[in-house]
Scaffold this motif. Structure first.
Motif, PDB file in Angstrom:
ATOM      1  N   UNK A   1      17.031 -10.688  38.495  1.00  0.00           N
ATOM      2  CA  UNK A   1      16.845 -10.306  37.098  1.00  0.00           C
ATOM      3  C   UNK A   1      18.152  -9.753  36.537  1.00  0.00           C
ATOM      4  N   UNK A   2      18.554 -10.269  35.385  1.00  0.00           N
ATOM      5  CA  UNK A   2      19.812  -9.852  34.772  1.00  0.00           C
ATOM      6  C   UNK A   2      19.609  -8.590  33.929  1.00  0.00           C
ATOM      7  N   UNK A   3      20.540  -7.655  34.070  1.00  0.00           N
ATOM      8  CA  UNK A   3      20.506  -6.404  33.304  1.00  0.00           C
ATOM      9  C   UNK A   3      21.258  -6.636  32.000  1.00  0.00           C
ATOM     10  N   UNK A   4      20.611  -6.384  30.878  1.00  0.00           N
ATOM     11  CA  UNK A   4      21.252  -6.562  29.570  1.00  0.00           C
ATOM     12  C   UNK A   4      21.871  -5.243  29.105  1.00  0.00           C
ATOM     13  N   UNK A   5      23.080  -5.330  28.565  1.00  0.00           N
ATOM     14  CA  UNK A   5      23.844  -4.134  28.196  1.00  0.00           C
ATOM     15  C   UNK A   5      24.433  -4.291  26.804  1.00  0.00           C
ATOM     16  N   UNK A   6      24.380  -3.205  26.037  1.00  0.00           N
ATOM     17  CA  UNK A   6      25.094  -3.108  24.767  1.00  0.00           C
ATOM     18  C   UNK A   6      26.219  -2.096  24.946  1.00  0.00           C
ATOM     19  N   UNK A   7      27.437  -2.466  24.543  1.00  0.00           N
ATOM     20  CA  UNK A   7      28.589  -1.567  24.599  1.00  0.00           C
ATOM     21  C   UNK A   7      28.813  -0.955  23.224  1.00  0.00           C
ATOM     22  N   UNK A   8      28.931   0.370  23.171  1.00  0.00           N
ATOM     23  CA  UNK A   8      29.161   1.042  21.894  1.00  0.00           C
ATOM     24  C   UNK A   8      30.372   1.963  22.017  1.00  0.00           C
ATOM     25  N   UNK A   9      31.456   1.574  21.365  1.00  0.00           N
ATOM     26  CA  UNK A   9      32.689   2.367  21.372  1.00  0.00           C
ATOM     27  C   UNK A   9      33.495   1.943  20.157  1.00  0.00           C
ATOM     28  N   UNK A  10      34.102   2.907  19.472  1.00  0.00           N
ATOM     29  CA  UNK A  10      34.823   2.567  18.254  1.00  0.00           C
ATOM     30  C   UNK A  10      36.211   1.986  18.538  1.00  0.00           C
ATOM     31  N   UNK A  11      36.635   1.971  19.812  1.00  0.00           N
ATOM     32  CA  UNK A  11      37.935   1.413  20.172  1.00  0.00           C
ATOM     33  C   UNK A  11      37.758   0.005  20.759  1.00  0.00           C
ATOM     34  N   UNK A  12      38.169  -1.013  20.025  1.00  0.00           N
ATOM     35  CA  UNK A  12      38.004  -2.398  20.506  1.00  0.00           C
ATOM     36  C   UNK A  12      38.625  -2.638  21.872  1.00  0.00           C
ATOM     37  N   UNK A  13      39.746  -1.988  22.167  1.00  0.00           N
ATOM     38  CA  UNK A  13      40.396  -2.197  23.458  1.00  0.00           C
ATOM     39  C   UNK A  13      39.549  -1.648  24.606  1.00  0.00           C
ATOM     40  N   UNK A  14      38.875  -0.525  24.362  1.00  0.00           N
ATOM     41  CA  UNK A  14      38.003   0.038  25.391  1.00  0.00           C
ATOM     42  C   UNK A  14      36.834  -0.910  25.650  1.00  0.00           C
ATOM     43  N   UNK A  15      36.237  -1.411  24.557  1.00  0.00           N
ATOM     44  CA  UNK A  15      35.129  -2.362  24.715  1.00  0.00           C
ATOM     45  C   UNK A  15      35.588  -3.619  25.445  1.00  0.00           C
ATOM     46  N   UNK A  16      36.763  -4.096  25.090  1.00  0.00           N
ATOM     47  CA  UNK A  16      37.272  -5.314  25.733  1.00  0.00           C
ATOM     48  C   UNK A  16      37.496  -5.081  27.226  1.00  0.00           C
TER      49      UNK A  16
END
Length: 223
Positions: A1-16
């Motif tokens: 089963x795949x775990x679904x994740x949402x990333x929330x951070x105002x810095x695009x580089x951190x999210x990347x």
């Protein structure tokens, strides 16, 4: 089963950076990204991910308020509760304690290694709080020590002696498997005790149980 994740951070580089790290795990999938707390709340409602990795400091709405709203909405729609892991640094003392109360299930420090990040996501997706690893244990102890005045902030009533033992170990940051080993009981029995504690103490999750244990001063200070 795949775990679904949402990333929330105002810095695009951190999210990347997080996206690249998490992409290496075959059982975890990034299903959405948010740059503000408001966007994170909306994505959590629309996508119902297993986990939201949430930065504390974001524009428009910070991660604490976003976590509070995500948990409140999830509680209102029934099964499939969204777990929130806060993305932070050690110097956010007051914000981290507030995040625990808002419903966060654990913490990620931005310089943690890949294995720790993936482990945190898997633990929270599995319905447990990330209490056993040293990072969250130290945070809880530090902040609850600050919150404890001369008198306990709450009194624990209506639980059995065994449940009190389990609650104490939760307050020390132990996982179910560690509690089972410590008390020489089965995993099924440990899970039953935890479920009863959640109901009796009207606690939303394991983190709230840990906070309750510290506030009631049933966790020895040496722990």
């Amino acid at each position: 089963m795949t775990i679904s994740v949402v990333l929330a951070d105002d810095q695009p580089l951190v999210r990347a950076g997080l996206r690249l790290l998490i992409a290496s795990a075959p059982d975890i999938e990034i299903v959405g990204e948010a740059g503000t707390g408001t966007e994170a709340v909306q994505l959590a409602k629309e996508l119902r991910p297993d986990v939201v990795v949430m930065d504390i400091r974001m524009p428009v709405m910070d991660g604490i308020e976003a976590t509070r709203r995500i948990k409140a909405h999830a509680a209102g729609v029934g099964p499939g509760t969204v777990g929130v892991v806060m993305l932070t640094t050690f110097d956010d003392n007051e914000n981290l304690y507030a995040a625990l109360y808002a419903g966060a299930s654990g913490f990620l420090v931005k310089d943690m290694v890949l294995d720790e990040i993936l482990a945190a996501i898997r633990v929270v997706a599995g319905g447990e709080a990330l209490l056993a690893p040293g990072v969250t244990r130290r945070l809880i102890e530090r902040f609850t020590d600050q919150a404890q005045a001369a008198e306990p902030r709450r009194t624990i009533k209506g639980i059995t002696e065994r449940e009190r033992e389990v609650l104490t170990l939760i307050g020390r940051g132990m996982s179910n498997s560690e509690i089972s080993a410590e008390l020489h009981i089965s995993m099924a029995t440990t899970k039953t005790h935890v479920a009863r504690l959640l109901a009796k103490l009207d606690a939303r999750d394991r983190v709230q149980l840990a906070i309750a244990a510290h506030e009631a001063k049933i966790v020895p200070q040496s722990d």
